[in-house]
Design a protein around this motif. Sequence first.
Motif, mmCIF file in Angstrom:
data_model
loop_
_atom_site.group_PDB
_atom_site.id
_atom_site.type_symbol
_atom_site.label_atom_id
_atom_site.label_comp_id
_atom_site.label_asym_id
_atom_site.label_seq_id
_atom_site.Cartn_x
_atom_site.Cartn_y
_atom_site.Cartn_z
ATOM 1 N N LYS A 66 0.830 -1.213 0.000
ATOM 2 C CA LYS A 66 0.000 0.000 0.000
ATOM 3 C C LYS A 66 0.867 1.266 0.000
ATOM 4 N N THR A 67 1.896 1.273 0.843
ATOM 5 C CA THR A 67 2.799 2.436 0.887
ATOM 6 C C THR A 67 3.506 2.618 -0.445
ATOM 7 N N ALA A 68 3.826 1.512 -1.104
ATOM 8 C CA ALA A 68 4.498 1.579 -2.401
ATOM 9 C C ALA A 68 3.624 2.285 -3.437
ATOM 10 N N ILE A 69 2.326 1.960 -3.464
ATOM 11 C CA ILE A 69 1.413 2.601 -4.418
ATOM 12 C C ILE A 69 1.360 4.106 -4.160
ATOM 13 N N LEU A 70 1.189 4.499 -2.892
ATOM 14 C CA LEU A 70 1.139 5.922 -2.569
ATOM 15 C C LEU A 70 2.441 6.613 -2.931
ATOM 16 N N SER A 71 3.556 5.943 -2.681
ATOM 17 C CA SER A 71 4.860 6.535 -2.980
ATOM 18 C C SER A 71 5.063 6.680 -4.485
ATOM 19 N N GLU A 72 4.593 5.710 -5.259
ATOM 20 C CA GLU A 72 4.679 5.803 -6.717
ATOM 21 C C GLU A 72 3.837 6.978 -7.231
ATOM 22 N N ILE A 73 2.641 7.147 -6.669
ATOM 23 C CA ILE A 73 1.790 8.274 -7.065
ATOM 24 C C ILE A 73 2.479 9.591 -6.737
ATOM 25 N N ALA A 74 3.026 9.685 -5.522
ATOM 26 C CA ALA A 74 3.720 10.906 -5.110
ATOM 27 C C ALA A 74 4.914 11.195 -6.008
ATOM 28 N N GLY A 75 5.693 10.156 -6.319
ATOM 29 C CA GLY A 75 6.848 10.339 -7.192
ATOM 30 C C GLY A 75 6.446 10.779 -8.584
ATOM 31 N N SER A 76 5.329 10.238 -9.098
ATOM 32 C CA SER A 76 4.836 10.608 -10.417
ATOM 33 C C SER A 76 4.370 12.061 -10.448
ATOM 34 N N VAL A 77 3.689 12.486 -9.399
ATOM 35 C CA VAL A 77 3.223 13.875 -9.311
ATOM 36 C C VAL A 77 4.415 14.832 -9.311
ATOM 37 N N GLN A 78 5.417 14.552 -8.487
ATOM 38 C CA GLN A 78 6.588 15.423 -8.417
ATOM 39 C C GLN A 78 7.373 15.415 -9.729
ATOM 40 N N TYR A 79 7.451 14.269 -10.377
ATOM 41 C CA TYR A 79 8.162 14.167 -11.646
ATOM 42 C C TYR A 79 7.545 15.079 -12.699
ATOM 43 N N ARG A 80 6.216 15.242 -12.635
ATOM 44 C CA ARG A 80 5.509 16.075 -13.603
ATOM 45 C C ARG A 80 5.401 17.529 -13.157
ATOM 46 N N GLY A 81 6.118 17.872 -12.096
ATOM 47 C CA GLY A 81 6.160 19.262 -11.654
ATOM 48 C C GLY A 81 5.178 19.629 -10.573
ATOM 49 N N GLY A 82 4.362 18.671 -10.118
ATOM 50 C CA GLY A 82 3.382 18.948 -9.079
ATOM 51 C C GLY A 82 3.974 18.907 -7.683
ATOM 52 N N GLU A 83 3.185 19.336 -6.737
ATOM 53 C CA GLU A 83 3.601 19.344 -5.331
ATOM 54 C C GLU A 83 2.891 18.225 -4.575
ATOM 55 N N VAL A 84 3.583 17.701 -3.578
ATOM 56 C CA VAL A 84 3.061 16.598 -2.778
ATOM 57 C C VAL A 84 3.192 16.921 -1.305
ATOM 58 N N LYS A 85 2.146 16.588 -0.563
ATOM 59 C CA LYS A 85 2.226 16.620 0.901
ATOM 60 C C LYS A 85 2.003 15.185 1.375
ATOM 61 N N PHE A 86 2.985 14.643 2.078
ATOM 62 C CA PHE A 86 2.901 13.258 2.536
ATOM 63 C C PHE A 86 2.635 13.248 4.035
ATOM 64 N N LEU A 87 1.495 12.674 4.414
ATOM 65 C CA LEU A 87 1.086 12.588 5.810
ATOM 66 C C LEU A 87 1.339 11.166 6.300
ATOM 67 N N ASP A 88 2.097 11.036 7.373
ATOM 68 C CA ASP A 88 2.588 9.727 7.818
ATOM 69 C C ASP A 88 2.232 9.473 9.282
ATOM 70 N N PRO A 89 0.953 9.164 9.555
ATOM 71 C CA PRO A 89 0.558 8.907 10.949
ATOM 72 C C PRO A 89 1.316 7.747 11.594
ATOM 73 N N GLU A 90 1.767 6.792 10.779
ATOM 74 C CA GLU A 90 2.483 5.646 11.326
ATOM 75 C C GLU A 90 3.959 5.939 11.564
ATOM 76 N N ALA A 91 4.428 7.093 11.069
ATOM 77 C CA ALA A 91 5.824 7.523 11.264
ATOM 78 C C ALA A 91 6.818 6.459 10.810
ATOM 79 N N ARG A 92 6.562 5.867 9.635
ATOM 80 C CA ARG A 92 7.429 4.797 9.149
ATOM 81 C C ARG A 92 8.252 5.190 7.920
ATOM 82 N N LEU A 93 7.833 6.224 7.211
ATOM 83 C CA LEU A 93 8.509 6.590 5.972
ATOM 84 C C LEU A 93 9.821 7.297 6.282
ATOM 85 N N ASP A 94 10.871 6.936 5.560
ATOM 86 C CA ASP A 94 12.145 7.634 5.722
ATOM 87 C C ASP A 94 12.653 8.078 4.355
ATOM 88 N N GLN A 95 13.680 8.911 4.361
ATOM 89 C CA GLN A 95 14.197 9.491 3.129
ATOM 90 C C GLN A 95 14.744 8.427 2.174
#
Length: 350
Positions: free
Chosen positions: A70-99
């Motif tokens: 599930k996190t992979a799908i969201l991350s792919e969407i976020a990466g695609s948005v940024q690649y096309r010049g869009g902005e992303v806000k990533f909300l991580d209630p589980e505090a698991r995502l790292d750089q």
Amino acid sequence: MKIRQTEQAVDEDIIEVDGIDFKPNTGNFKITVSTGCTLLDLIISGLRLKGGGLPSGILIEVYGPTGVGKTAILSEIAGSVQYRGGEVKFLDPEARLDQQYAEIYGMELNKNNYTMPKTVPQVFEEIKSFRPKNTGIANAVCTDSLAALSTDLELDSGDAMGMRRAKEFSAGLRKTCVEIKENNFIIACSNQIRQSQYGEVTPGGMGIPFYASLRIKLFPTKGGQVTKRVKIKEDHATGLVGEFEKVTGNKVGFQITKSSLDEPWRKGFFYLMFGYGIDDIRTCLQYNKEMTSQTKYDCCGNDKWYVSLDKAVDYVEKHQLQEALRNKTIYLWEAIQKALTDERDPKIRR
């Protein structure tokens, strides 16, 4: 229109929509992004748009058991948005995502676009305050995951039945669904699966399934582990001798359980490789092989075929045949959809 559903279970909700003839957004197909998987893009909207993809202006729920991607799908969407010049806000209630994980998917995270909300109202405050510079392109808010969110009531005195959380989701979505459409936002959320006396449910009540334009269920596939094996006769430098193996990824199944974008209930799969993300090359090769009942993988170049999927992936990458492979997948998928379509005369109205 009035909708009311009362269920006495931990993750159910009471929904009321009075005086509003609401229909989930059907998306803006002039502004789209990819999920990182050709087959998933096609299954989402391949009959609406050549090659498919995610339109902007919609709410998406990706749900399934833990560790399924599930996190992979969201991350792919976020990466695609940024690649096309869009902005992303990533909300991580589980505090698991790292750089390091974010970089696999081409995401850029910083203190301005990454937060760790604890409660449902905090998520909607983040959406409300999201003001991208360019609203003429897709911009996204990704929340991973909704199941980790709480409420002020639960934090202060407890909310054993989860009713407050469900009501806050419904109220927040009702207030923001128009903004999502008008601003071309993609609101992508992950969620878990729970078993209740009513069957399989997702945390947060019925508000999310009701307002979502697209719901994608992920699930493990039988024998879906990808294993790499090597045989070393003798390595004089290290002294290694023998056969070695490790699990390098998983074949993940998915199904569209709700769609206001295209036809629902289609199924598919993708390969999720550790340290790489969604492997579109591997997925397309496997899909094309299965759909044509071949015994080898067609690399879509120089009439090259391989029995080994790993060797086929390597050949496609080395000879930059990704686009040719993707086009073949699209061609085959469209041919299958055409074969499955019934030609009917227009319905007679009386």
